[in-house]
Motif scaffolding. Structure first.
Motif, PDB file in Angstrom:
ATOM      1  N   VAL A 151     -40.311  60.360   7.139  1.00  0.00           N
ATOM      2  CA  VAL A 151     -41.641  59.018   7.180  1.00  0.00           C
ATOM      3  C   VAL A 151     -41.376  58.392   5.673  1.00  0.00           C
ATOM      4  N   LYS A 152     -41.007  57.618   5.975  1.00  0.00           N
ATOM      5  CA  LYS A 152     -40.682  56.505   4.577  1.00  0.00           C
ATOM      6  C   LYS A 152     -42.183  55.087   5.070  1.00  0.00           C
ATOM      7  N   CYS A 153     -43.341  55.402   3.730  1.00  0.00           N
ATOM      8  CA  CYS A 153     -43.870  54.688   3.845  1.00  0.00           C
ATOM      9  C   CYS A 153     -44.033  53.862   2.441  1.00  0.00           C
ATOM     10  N   THR A 154     -44.743  52.829   2.615  1.00  0.00           N
ATOM     11  CA  THR A 154     -44.938  51.797   1.228  1.00  0.00           C
ATOM     12  C   THR A 154     -46.930  51.584   1.504  1.00  0.00           C
ATOM     13  N   HIS A 155     -47.541  51.680   0.436  1.00  0.00           N
ATOM     14  CA  HIS A 155     -48.901  51.553   0.351  1.00  0.00           C
ATOM     15  C   HIS A 155     -49.134  50.599  -0.733  1.00  0.00           C
ATOM     16  N   ARG A 156     -48.939  49.320  -1.079  1.00  0.00           N
ATOM     17  CA  ARG A 156     -48.609  48.398  -1.841  1.00  0.00           C
ATOM     18  C   ARG A 156     -50.113  47.379  -2.035  1.00  0.00           C
ATOM     19  N   ALA A 157     -50.441  47.451  -2.851  1.00  0.00           N
ATOM     20  CA  ALA A 157     -51.566  46.045  -3.011  1.00  0.00           C
ATOM     21  C   ALA A 157     -51.376  45.100  -4.319  1.00  0.00           C
ATOM     22  N   ILE A 158     -51.847  44.131  -4.354  1.00  0.00           N
ATOM     23  CA  ILE A 158     -51.383  42.772  -4.782  1.00  0.00           C
ATOM     24  C   ILE A 158     -52.471  43.494  -6.080  1.00  0.00           C
ATOM     25  N   ASP A 159     -53.178  43.713  -6.415  1.00  0.00           N
ATOM     26  CA  ASP A 159     -54.277  44.821  -8.217  1.00  0.00           C
ATOM     27  C   ASP A 159     -55.114  45.350  -7.647  1.00  0.00           C
ATOM     28  N   VAL A 160     -55.552  46.074  -8.810  1.00  0.00           N
ATOM     29  CA  VAL A 160     -57.020  46.230  -8.393  1.00  0.00           C
ATOM     30  C   VAL A 160     -57.758  46.552  -9.639  1.00  0.00           C
ATOM     31  N   ALA A 161     -59.156  46.967  -9.531  1.00  0.00           N
ATOM     32  CA  ALA A 161     -60.446  46.789 -10.184  1.00  0.00           C
ATOM     33  C   ALA A 161     -60.190  47.717 -11.669  1.00  0.00           C
ATOM     34  N   ASP A 162     -60.190  47.593 -12.718  1.00  0.00           N
ATOM     35  CA  ASP A 162     -60.553  48.361 -14.061  1.00  0.00           C
ATOM     36  C   ASP A 162     -61.200  49.749 -13.874  1.00  0.00           C
ATOM     37  N   SER A 163     -61.611  49.949 -12.866  1.00  0.00           N
ATOM     38  CA  SER A 163     -62.110  51.314 -12.641  1.00  0.00           C
ATOM     39  C   SER A 163     -61.198  51.689 -11.723  1.00  0.00           C
ATOM     40  N   TYR A 164     -60.403  51.194 -10.969  1.00  0.00           N
ATOM     41  CA  TYR A 164     -59.017  52.544 -10.334  1.00  0.00           C
ATOM     42  C   TYR A 164     -59.137  53.110 -11.276  1.00  0.00           C
ATOM     43  N   THR A 165     -58.856  54.546 -10.414  1.00  0.00           N
ATOM     44  CA  THR A 165     -57.776  55.408 -12.050  1.00  0.00           C
ATOM     45  C   THR A 165     -57.026  56.384 -11.188  1.00  0.00           C
ATOM     46  N   THR A 166     -56.009  57.120 -12.063  1.00  0.00           N
ATOM     47  CA  THR A 166     -54.980  57.742 -10.833  1.00  0.00           C
ATOM     48  C   THR A 166     -54.757  58.100  -9.677  1.00  0.00           C
ATOM     49  N   GLU A 167     -56.378  58.767  -9.620  1.00  0.00           N
ATOM     50  CA  GLU A 167     -56.932  59.958  -8.803  1.00  0.00           C
ATOM     51  C   GLU A 167     -57.062  59.377  -7.816  1.00  0.00           C
ATOM     52  N   MET A 168     -57.674  58.324  -7.800  1.00  0.00           N
ATOM     53  CA  MET A 168     -57.584  57.034  -6.274  1.00  0.00           C
ATOM     54  C   MET A 168     -56.197  56.391  -6.345  1.00  0.00           C
ATOM     55  N   ALA A 169     -55.686  56.226  -6.524  1.00  0.00           N
ATOM     56  CA  ALA A 169     -54.219  56.348  -6.070  1.00  0.00           C
ATOM     57  C   ALA A 169     -53.770  57.348  -5.017  1.00  0.00           C
ATOM     58  N   VAL A 170     -55.091  58.643  -4.793  1.00  0.00           N
ATOM     59  CA  VAL A 170     -54.885  59.622  -3.783  1.00  0.00           C
ATOM     60  C   VAL A 170     -56.294  58.979  -3.063  1.00  0.00           C
ATOM     61  N   ASN A 171     -57.141  59.396  -3.698  1.00  0.00           N
ATOM     62  CA  ASN A 171     -58.283  59.952  -2.544  1.00  0.00           C
ATOM     63  C   ASN A 171     -58.607  58.885  -2.033  1.00  0.00           C
ATOM     64  N   ASP A 172     -58.814  57.025  -2.961  1.00  0.00           N
ATOM     65  CA  ASP A 172     -58.822  56.354  -2.784  1.00  0.00           C
ATOM     66  C   ASP A 172     -57.948  54.764  -1.683  1.00  0.00           C
ATOM     67  N   THR A 173     -56.260  55.213  -1.572  1.00  0.00           N
ATOM     68  CA  THR A 173     -55.547  54.556  -1.274  1.00  0.00           C
ATOM     69  C   THR A 173     -54.297  55.010  -0.613  1.00  0.00           C
TER      70      THR A 173
END
Ligand code: NAD
Ligand code: ISE
Length: 336
Positions: A151-173
């Protein structure tokens, strides 16, 4: 039965969207109280509902006799306390994803439900309600494409808030794909890896973006997911399932393909609010209908726990750079 009286905790971006849909679109529900740590935000939420009660204390809202059920739309790190308080008060809860940001916290919710002897929590994994994902699942389940391989996927967004962290790429996105693809493939995750490479200049200091996440299921299906949250060009969700005898692509809704001025073009959606607008409506209607029937119709606390176990392994893999195992343990009887 009259309207289910709902209290909403957290009046930010999605809280305000859910207040409006509960008050104006969903059948059989009404918002009777809202809460936010910032009184001003709560007052704005209350106005959107037509002028309802305002709280700055979550437990006070949960204990309000005019609140039958609770919606939690605080940031992920602040889900656990109100969800647990609602379960302990015997009130049904819809919480936005993730259920909690760690598996250990999710397990506390699961254990609270087991102690109560019933499921009370639905998690906002709305992609299971998306028309396109449901069509892909129907084709897969039909069997004529053979077994899924990749399965090939993209999850792309325009931008994120400054409070968004590297870990949130996993547990938020990526948490959306973790849950949705597990449901789509009807398979559990076995191992995961994260690859980080060239970083975009558009990311704020310290944020790894994009990240490639690889998840392999127990039956060996490999998912390659690109999470890129500062892509600037649009909210771009794609998914293609490669099977033995063909491929199935997620339909990208909404925009016409036009030929003009010697160009072929189409638009890309702007954000999650518009891309999944119908899914949120169907999801909340299903939640309300389930609560009235004394059931959890949608993704439950165990689904939230399984997603968090996978997310924990991905966060570990972000640091180790190698494949990490995913282990869920025995499914409790309440969720079988
Ligand atoms: P946000 O920051 O816009 O809003 C959060 C709100 O909660 C703010 O008003 C804030 O003041 C309030 N808040 C913070 N801590 C609180 C606490 N302890 N108690 C009460 N209120 C508190 O965030 P958002 O974008 O609306 O996201 C909220 C949740 O919804 C997150 O879990 C996020 O992952 C989820 N979400 C889901 C989707 C989806 O597609 N399903 C889309 C967006 C957000
Ligand atoms: C946001 O919180 C959501 O849940 C959106 O659906 C998702 O696409 C985005 O990446 C998250 O930040």
């Amino acid at each position: 039965m009259g309207n289910l009286r709902v209290g909403v905790i957290g009046c930010g971006a999605i809280g305000k969207e859910h207040i409006k849909r509960l008050q104006h679109k969903i059948q059989g529900a009404e918002v009777t109280a809202v809460m936010d740590v910032f009184e001003e935000s709560a007052k704005i939420g209350a106005e959107l509902a037509g002028g309802v009660k305002v709280y700055t204390d979550a437990v006070a809202l949960i204990n309000d006799p005019e609140v039958d059920a609770v919606v939690v739309t605080t940031p992920g790190f602040a889900h656990k306390d109100p969800v647990l308080a609602a379960v302990k008060a015997g009130k049904a809860v819809f919480t936005e994803k993730p259920l909690c940001t760690t598996a250990a916290d999710c397990r506390e919710v699961v254990d609270a439900e087991i102690a109560a002897g019933k499921q009370m929590v639905q998690v906002g994994f709305m992609r299971r309600y998306d028309r396109g994902y449901k069509q892909v699942k129907e084709l897969l389940d039909g069997g004529s494409f053979g077994k899924p391989l990749v399965v090939k996927c993209t999850h792309r967004a325009i931008d994120v808030a400054d409070s968004y962290t590297t870990e949130m790429a996993v547990n938020d996105t990526a948490i959306h794909e973790i849950d949705c693809l597990h449901w789509l493939l009807d398979d559990d995750w076995a191992k995961v890896q994260v690859i980080m490479g060239a970083n975009t200049k558009n990311a704020h200091e310290g944020l790894a973006d994009p990240q490639i996440m690889i998840m392999q299921s127990k039956s060996g299906v490999t998912v390659i997911l690109e999470v890129y949250v500062n892509c600037k060009f649009g909210y771009d969700i794609n998914c293609e399932v490669v099977c033995e005898d063909g491929t199935i692509g997620l339909p990208c809704p909404s925009f016409p393909i036009v030929r003009h001025d010697r160009k072929i073009s189409t638009d890309i959606e702007q954000n999650w609010i518009l891309r999944f607008i119908d899914s949120y409506d169907v999801e909340l209607q299903d939640w309300i209908d389930g609560v009235k029937d004394g059931k959890v119709n949608g993704p439950n606390a165990w689904d939230g726990y399984m997603a968090a176990v996978t997310a924990d392994a991905l966060v570990k893999a972000q640091k180790s750079g190698v494949m990490e195992e995913v282990a869920f343990g025995e499914t409790p009887d309440l969720y079988k």
